[in-house]
Scaffold this motif. Structure first.
Motif, PDB file in Angstrom:
ATOM      1  N   PHE A 134     -18.331  22.355  28.238  1.00 50.64           N
ATOM      2  CA  PHE A 134     -17.908  23.627  28.807  1.00 50.64           C
ATOM      3  C   PHE A 134     -17.414  24.527  27.673  1.00 50.64           C
ATOM      4  O   PHE A 134     -16.945  24.045  26.642  1.00 50.64           O
ATOM      5  N   GLU A 135     -17.507  25.803  27.896  1.00 50.97           N
ATOM      6  CA  GLU A 135     -16.990  26.766  26.936  1.00 50.97           C
ATOM      7  C   GLU A 135     -15.649  27.312  27.428  1.00 50.97           C
ATOM      8  O   GLU A 135     -15.402  27.380  28.637  1.00 50.97           O
ATOM      9  N   PHE A 136     -14.797  27.674  26.489  1.00 52.63           N
ATOM     10  CA  PHE A 136     -13.496  28.273  26.814  1.00 52.63           C
ATOM     11  C   PHE A 136     -13.478  29.717  26.344  1.00 52.63           C
ATOM     12  O   PHE A 136     -13.961  30.044  25.258  1.00 52.63           O
ATOM     13  N   ASN A 137     -12.915  30.548  27.195  1.00 54.25           N
ATOM     14  CA  ASN A 137     -12.832  31.969  26.890  1.00 54.25           C
ATOM     15  C   ASN A 137     -11.416  32.458  27.218  1.00 54.25           C
ATOM     16  O   ASN A 137     -10.829  32.046  28.218  1.00 54.25           O
ATOM     17  N   TYR A 138     -10.891  33.313  26.393  1.00 46.81           N
ATOM     18  CA  TYR A 138      -9.545  33.854  26.614  1.00 46.81           C
ATOM     19  C   TYR A 138      -9.650  35.338  26.983  1.00 46.81           C
ATOM     20  O   TYR A 138     -10.417  36.085  26.374  1.00 46.81           O
ATOM     21  N   SER A 139      -8.863  35.724  27.981  1.00 50.76           N
ATOM     22  CA  SER A 139      -8.898  37.098  28.459  1.00 50.76           C
ATOM     23  C   SER A 139      -7.477  37.607  28.687  1.00 50.76           C
ATOM     24  O   SER A 139      -6.570  36.835  29.031  1.00 50.76           O
ATOM     25  N   SER A 140      -7.304  38.897  28.505  1.00 51.62           N
ATOM     26  CA  SER A 140      -5.987  39.502  28.746  1.00 51.62           C
ATOM     27  C   SER A 140      -5.849  40.022  30.168  1.00 51.62           C
ATOM     28  O   SER A 140      -4.759  40.423  30.583  1.00 51.62           O
ATOM     29  N   LEU A 141      -6.959  40.019  30.926  1.00 47.67           N
ATOM     30  CA  LEU A 141      -6.952  40.608  32.256  1.00 47.67           C
ATOM     31  C   LEU A 141      -7.195  39.587  33.369  1.00 47.67           C
ATOM     32  O   LEU A 141      -6.599  39.681  34.448  1.00 47.67           O
ATOM     33  N   THR A 147     -18.092  28.125  32.042  1.00 50.04           N
ATOM     34  CA  THR A 147     -17.167  28.739  31.082  1.00 50.04           C
ATOM     35  C   THR A 147     -15.787  28.833  31.726  1.00 50.04           C
ATOM     36  O   THR A 147     -15.634  29.424  32.799  1.00 50.04           O
ATOM     37  N   VAL A 148     -14.809  28.223  31.082  1.00 50.93           N
ATOM     38  CA  VAL A 148     -13.432  28.257  31.568  1.00 50.93           C
ATOM     39  C   VAL A 148     -12.728  29.443  30.933  1.00 50.93           C
ATOM     40  O   VAL A 148     -12.678  29.555  29.704  1.00 50.93           O
ATOM     41  N   THR A 149     -12.215  30.331  31.776  1.00 51.36           N
ATOM     42  CA  THR A 149     -11.506  31.508  31.278  1.00 51.36           C
ATOM     43  C   THR A 149     -10.014  31.337  31.496  1.00 51.36           C
ATOM     44  O   THR A 149      -9.563  31.038  32.599  1.00 51.36           O
ATOM     45  N   ALA A 207      -1.437  32.188  28.978  1.00 53.41           N
ATOM     46  CA  ALA A 207      -1.459  30.754  29.284  1.00 53.41           C
ATOM     47  C   ALA A 207      -2.146  29.937  28.202  1.00 53.41           C
ATOM     48  O   ALA A 207      -2.323  28.726  28.346  1.00 53.41           O
ATOM     49  N   ALA A 208      -2.517  30.606  27.108  1.00 57.96           N
ATOM     50  CA  ALA A 208      -3.271  29.915  26.055  1.00 57.96           C
ATOM     51  C   ALA A 208      -2.487  28.761  25.461  1.00 57.96           C
ATOM     52  O   ALA A 208      -3.059  27.733  25.079  1.00 57.96           O
ATOM     53  N   LYS A 209      -1.170  28.914  25.387  1.00 62.10           N
ATOM     54  CA  LYS A 209      -0.341  27.866  24.796  1.00 62.10           C
ATOM     55  C   LYS A 209       0.364  27.010  25.846  1.00 62.10           C
ATOM     56  O   LYS A 209       1.179  26.165  25.496  1.00 62.10           O
TER      57      LYS A 209
END
Length: 209
Positions: A23-30, A39-41, A46-48
């Motif tokens: 799976f891919e991980f993606n970070y979003s501010s929204l 893809t896990v967003t 919550a990144a940490k």
């Protein structure tokens, strides 16, 4: 991470049985944490937060473990698919009752592993004391991975395998019983012939010249 995972592993599977899901991980501010198109967003806030990642990881781990059981059941299906074909074509199966019993045992072990002994269906204890939002995230991931539907398919395959093996066992038992019946019949015939010879001997019809 892998070293820590190995140290915490409980009854790890053999290397040849390992399953890998990517799976891919993606970070979003929204966006809120979710999964789509493998893809896990995650929200950047919550990144940490290891608990968010743990909630997602539990669902991914259960899916991977379920994949192992799916592969094993597929192997059993391929191993036994020729049996009903042979029965339909020749009217008999070239398997001993001991072999059929072993196959029945293998099916039961896999069924028990999925439904009784495994953590595939259980909600991890982590969520008993975690905030409801984590369990909601976990359930969304499970829904995306179709865990419940896949378990239902597995159980349907178990039912078909069990029914087929029960049929083969009954067929083998009937064949064995029929063989015993013929043995008994021939023993009775021999006993009758011996009795006739004894009677004929008493009347001097056999044994004297």
């Amino acid at each position: 991470m892998r070293t820590l995972a190995r140290q915490a592993a409980n009854q790890p599977v053999n290397i040849g049985d390992m399953e890998v899901d990517q799976f891919e991980f993606n970070y979003s501010s929204l966006e809120k944490p979710h999964i789509q198109n493998d893809t896990v967003t995650l929200h950047r806030k919550a990144a940490k937060d290891h608990q968010v990642k743990l909630a997602i990881s539990y669902a991914l781990a259960q899916s991977t473990k379920l994949s192992l059981h799916e592969r094993r059941v597929t192997e059993m299906v391929l191993e036994t698919k020729h049996l009903p074909e042979s029965l339909a074509r020749t009217g008999k199966v070239s398997l001993k009752s001991e072999t059929i019993a072993k196959l029945i045992g293998k099916v039961f072990i896999q069924k028990a592993a999925v439904n009784l002994l495994s953590s595939v269906l259980d909600t991890p204890e982590f969520f008993w004391r975690a905030p409801d939002s984590f369990q909601a995230l976990y359930e969304r991931i499970c829904e995306y991975l179709e865990l419940e539907e896949r378990v239902e398919v597995l159980n349907a395959r178990f039912a078909v395998l069990q029914e087929m093996l029960d049929m083969l066992r009954d067929h083998e038992n009937n064949h064995h019983n029929a063989r015993l019946e013929w043995i008994v019949i021939w023993l009775i015939v021999i006993e009758v012939v011996v009795g006739l010879l004894e009677v004929m001997g008493l009347f001097g019809l056999v044994g004297e010249h």
